[in-house]
Design a protein around this motif. Structure first.
Motif, PDB file in Angstrom:
ATOM      1  N   ILE A 196      19.134  92.994  66.367  1.00 43.58           N
ATOM      2  CA  ILE A 196      17.702  92.819  66.101  1.00 43.58           C
ATOM      3  C   ILE A 196      17.551  92.674  64.599  1.00 43.58           C
ATOM      4  CG2 ILE A 196      15.403  93.881  66.226  1.00 43.58           C
ATOM      5  CD1 ILE A 196      16.349  95.450  68.653  1.00 43.58           C
ATOM      6  N   VAL A 197      16.963  91.565  64.167  1.00 47.42           N
ATOM      7  CA  VAL A 197      16.687  91.405  62.734  1.00 47.42           C
ATOM      8  C   VAL A 197      15.204  91.731  62.533  1.00 47.42           C
ATOM      9  CG1 VAL A 197      18.492  89.718  62.264  1.00 47.42           C
ATOM     10  CG2 VAL A 197      16.274  88.914  62.992  1.00 47.42           C
ATOM     11  N   THR A 228      28.982  86.034  62.517  1.00 53.18           N
ATOM     12  CA  THR A 228      27.871  86.964  62.778  1.00 53.18           C
ATOM     13  C   THR A 228      27.028  87.143  61.519  1.00 53.18           C
ATOM     14  OG1 THR A 228      29.255  88.096  64.385  1.00 53.18           O
ATOM     15  CG2 THR A 228      27.321  89.286  63.622  1.00 53.18           C
ATOM     16  N   VAL A 229      27.707  87.346  60.392  1.00 50.24           N
ATOM     17  CA  VAL A 229      26.978  87.539  59.124  1.00 50.24           C
ATOM     18  C   VAL A 229      26.170  86.278  58.798  1.00 50.24           C
ATOM     19  CG1 VAL A 229      27.250  87.858  56.628  1.00 50.24           C
ATOM     20  CG2 VAL A 229      28.597  89.247  58.214  1.00 50.24           C
ATOM     21  N   ALA A 230      26.782  85.112  58.981  1.00 55.81           N
ATOM     22  CA  ALA A 230      26.086  83.856  58.669  1.00 55.81           C
ATOM     23  C   ALA A 230      24.869  83.671  59.578  1.00 55.81           C
ATOM     24  CB  ALA A 230      27.050  82.677  58.819  1.00 55.81           C
ATOM     25  N   LEU A 231      25.051  83.923  60.863  1.00 57.74           N
ATOM     26  CA  LEU A 231      23.964  83.742  61.831  1.00 57.74           C
ATOM     27  C   LEU A 231      22.795  84.701  61.543  1.00 57.74           C
ATOM     28  CD1 LEU A 231      22.917  82.690  64.676  1.00 57.74           C
ATOM     29  CD2 LEU A 231      24.072  84.675  65.647  1.00 57.74           C
ATOM     30  N   LEU A 232      23.128  85.987  61.369  1.00 57.05           N
ATOM     31  CA  LEU A 232      22.060  86.983  61.227  1.00 57.05           C
ATOM     32  C   LEU A 232      21.364  86.890  59.875  1.00 57.05           C
ATOM     33  CD1 LEU A 232      23.783  90.054  62.940  1.00 57.05           C
ATOM     34  CD2 LEU A 232      22.120  88.467  63.916  1.00 57.05           C
ATOM     35  N   SER A 233      22.138  86.691  58.811  1.00 55.59           N
ATOM     36  CA  SER A 233      21.475  86.621  57.508  1.00 55.59           C
ATOM     37  C   SER A 233      20.634  85.346  57.411  1.00 55.59           C
ATOM     38  CB  SER A 233      22.471  86.746  56.351  1.00 55.59           C
ATOM     39  OG  SER A 233      23.504  85.845  56.532  1.00 55.59           O
ATOM     40  N   GLY A 234      21.124  84.260  58.016  1.00 51.26           N
ATOM     41  CA  GLY A 234      20.356  83.009  58.008  1.00 51.26           C
ATOM     42  C   GLY A 234      19.011  83.185  58.698  1.00 51.26           C
ATOM     43  N   ARG A 235      19.038  83.808  59.879  1.00 56.55           N
ATOM     44  CA  ARG A 235      17.795  83.998  60.639  1.00 56.55           C
ATOM     45  C   ARG A 235      16.853  84.986  59.923  1.00 56.55           C
ATOM     46  NH1 ARG A 235      14.082  81.595  62.474  1.00 56.55           N
ATOM     47  NH2 ARG A 235      12.824  82.623  64.026  1.00 56.55           N
ATOM     48  N   LEU A 236      17.455  86.027  59.337  1.00 53.75           N
ATOM     49  CA  LEU A 236      16.653  87.037  58.628  1.00 53.75           C
ATOM     50  C   LEU A 236      15.907  86.412  57.451  1.00 53.75           C
ATOM     51  CD1 LEU A 236      16.021  90.083  58.509  1.00 53.75           C
ATOM     52  CD2 LEU A 236      18.013  90.357  57.043  1.00 53.75           C
ATOM     53  N   LEU A 270      19.894  95.672  63.243  1.00 51.65           N
ATOM     54  CA  LEU A 270      20.519  96.605  64.173  1.00 51.65           C
ATOM     55  C   LEU A 270      21.572  95.819  64.935  1.00 51.65           C
ATOM     56  CD1 LEU A 270      19.863  99.591  65.566  1.00 51.65           C
ATOM     57  CD2 LEU A 270      19.146  98.122  67.428  1.00 51.65           C
ATOM     58  N   LEU A 271      22.811  96.276  64.861  1.00 51.47           N
ATOM     59  CA  LEU A 271      23.922  95.526  65.471  1.00 51.47           C
ATOM     60  C   LEU A 271      24.514  96.300  66.627  1.00 51.47           C
ATOM     61  CD1 LEU A 271      25.783  94.120  62.396  1.00 51.47           C
ATOM     62  CD2 LEU A 271      25.544  92.877  64.508  1.00 51.47           C
ATOM     63  N   ASN A 272      24.341  95.756  67.828  1.00 52.25           N
ATOM     64  CA  ASN A 272      24.904  96.360  69.025  1.00 52.25           C
ATOM     65  C   ASN A 272      25.893  95.395  69.648  1.00 52.25           C
ATOM     66  OD1 ASN A 272      23.865  98.930  69.419  1.00 52.25           O
ATOM     67  ND2 ASN A 272      21.898  98.103  70.111  1.00 52.25           N
ATOM     68  N   ILE A 312      18.463  88.891  68.767  1.00 53.12           N
ATOM     69  CA  ILE A 312      19.378  87.729  68.737  1.00 53.12           C
ATOM     70  C   ILE A 312      20.603  88.060  69.583  1.00 53.12           C
ATOM     71  CG2 ILE A 312      20.889  86.332  67.237  1.00 53.12           C
ATOM     72  CD1 ILE A 312      18.862  86.673  65.024  1.00 53.12           C
ATOM     73  N   GLU A 313      20.925  87.175  70.516  1.00 50.45           N
ATOM     74  CA  GLU A 313      22.104  87.391  71.363  1.00 50.45           C
ATOM     75  C   GLU A 313      23.378  87.096  70.567  1.00 50.45           C
ATOM     76  OE1 GLU A 313      21.979  88.502  74.566  1.00 50.45           O
ATOM     77  OE2 GLU A 313      19.807  88.672  74.217  1.00 50.45           O
TER      78      GLU A 313
END
Ligand SMILES: [Zn+2]
Length: 407
Positions: free
Chosen positions: A96-97, A123-131, A89-91, A112-113
């Protein structure tokens, strides 16, 4: 309008989807009841149920007495932990992953802030990495994942693959987010506007089949909305149904909105606008109650709850702000009631947790409706509980619609 026949694969998909949907909505049942529910012959049901049992998508779970004396019928139900969907969810400034099972229960979720106007690539690198790291931590094997859902702020392209405008969430327009996340994660990715995704999640959990049309109004930071007709969400020709937050309501001297226009509903009635206006007025002389409540706080720590509390405790200037907000929002909702004649208006967001604020809005809406509409107006029973599920459920919904057949 094109007319097309169904080939064998489409019929199989449709029949499996009908069976999965009924089992999702009504829970486990015998093959006989399943056949009655979706109007298929017992032989056809036996075949598709056998197939889905073999795949592990359904399981047999106990027996119930049959109508014929002395016999028992075996129950079949959805094997909800058979597959899992990932979601983001991207706000603005926060994501939120998460991962959800086929019944919408959450395997994991983590906020995730993000910086505002974040770079798409970072953003894509950060979120997909954490996911992917969380999926690994939870022992989720890639073959059990049916895909990744993105619930995003802003307007998506007609094919749902590109984020055309994120209203300041990302630093560029026309970002091919689905492709970028597919490359980064290796999972097929679907995307929808975040408010429509939240509403879709509410419809997923809501087993009420009565309503033919619902209007979902979300006031969290800004104001977003979505409309369903016969339980299907209408995205709009330009994918902007129902962006009521950007209806101009102030004719002269309106504030600049995140969409670039001036005087939008969002600049008057959204929680962030109310908070900003209250902070502008904050002083011992002008807003004594609000001042007393928040004097120890830095502006960034003052919340919408503080503003609503000051109004409840009788701060006149804050009450005037709230009146203006509620009147503007109420007017737009009344227009909708007359235009769409929906069965329900669902209110979603923290603002509606404040009982005084909620009843004020309800009174304002009722004032202009003459009693001939059968509209039910209520706070969502899932208030704040859909943010970690909505994105993943976009994938689960598509999977059930496709009869659990993976592309
Ligand atoms: Zn606007």
């Amino acid at each position: 309008m094109p007319y097309e026949g169904d080939n064998m694969m489409d019929i199989k998909r449709t029949n499996r989807s009908a069976a999965l949907r009924i089992l999702h909505e009504k829970g486990g049942m015998s093959r006989k009841r399943l056949a009655e529910n979706i109007k298929l012959t017992p032989a056809a049901i036996t075949k598709i149920v056998g197939e889905m049992l073999g795949e592990g998508l359904l399981v047999e779970s106990g027996t119930v007495p049959s109508e014929s004396a002395g016999r028992r019928e075996i129950l079949v139900e959805l094997n909800t932990h058979h597959r899992c969907a990932l979601g983001i969810l991207l706000n603005l400034r926060q994501a939120i992953v998460s991962a959800v099972w086929l019944d919408g229960s959450v395997l994991f979720s983590e906020p995730i802030e993000l910086p505002s106007a974040a770079s798409a690539e970072e953003t894509v690198a950060l979120l997909s990495g954490r996911l992917l790291a969380l999926a690994k931590e939870h022992g989720l094997e890639a073959e059990r994942v049916i895909g990744l859902g993105l619930a995003v702020r802003g307007i998506t392209s007609a094919d749902g693959r590109t984020l055309s405008d994120s209203f300041g969430m990302l630093d560029e327009r026309d970002v091919p987010l689905c492709r970028l996340f597919e490359e980064a994660t290796g999972f097929p990715t679907v995307m929808a506007n975040n408010v429509r995704a939240l509403f879709s999640a509410q419809l997923f959990f809501d087993r009420d089949e009565e309503e033919s049309s619902e209007f979902f109004l979300r006031c969290e930071v800004g104001i977003g909305a979505a409309l369903s007709i016969n339980r299907q969400i209408w995205p709009g020709v330009s994918r902007q149904c129902a962006e009521i937050g950007h209806i101009p309501v102030v004719r002269r001297g309106g504030k600049r909105c995140s969409c670039g226009k001036k005087g939008c509903l969002e600049t008057v009635a959204s929680p962030s606008a109310l908070r900003e206006d209250a902070l502008t007025l904050r002083s011992e002389a002008q807003t004594p109650v609000f001042w007393a409540l928040t004097r120890e706080k830095a502006p960034e720590d003052v919340t919408i709850e503080d503003v609503l509390q000051a109004a409840e405790r009788g701060d006149a200037a804050i009450n005037a702000l709230l009146d203006r907000a509620v009147t503007a929002l109420g007017d737009v909702v009344k227009t909708l009631v007359y235009l769409v004649d929906p069965g329900a208006i669902v209110l979603y967001g923290r603002m509606f947790d404040n009982a005084a604020c909620l009843s004020r809005l309800l009174r304002e809406i009722e004032k202009g409706i003459d009693g001939r509409h059968r509209v039910r107006i209520e706070r969502s029973p899932y208030n704040h509980r859909l943010e970690d599920k909505a994105a993943g459920l976009l994938v689960v919904d598509a999977y059930l619609n496709d009869g659990g057949i993976r592309p």
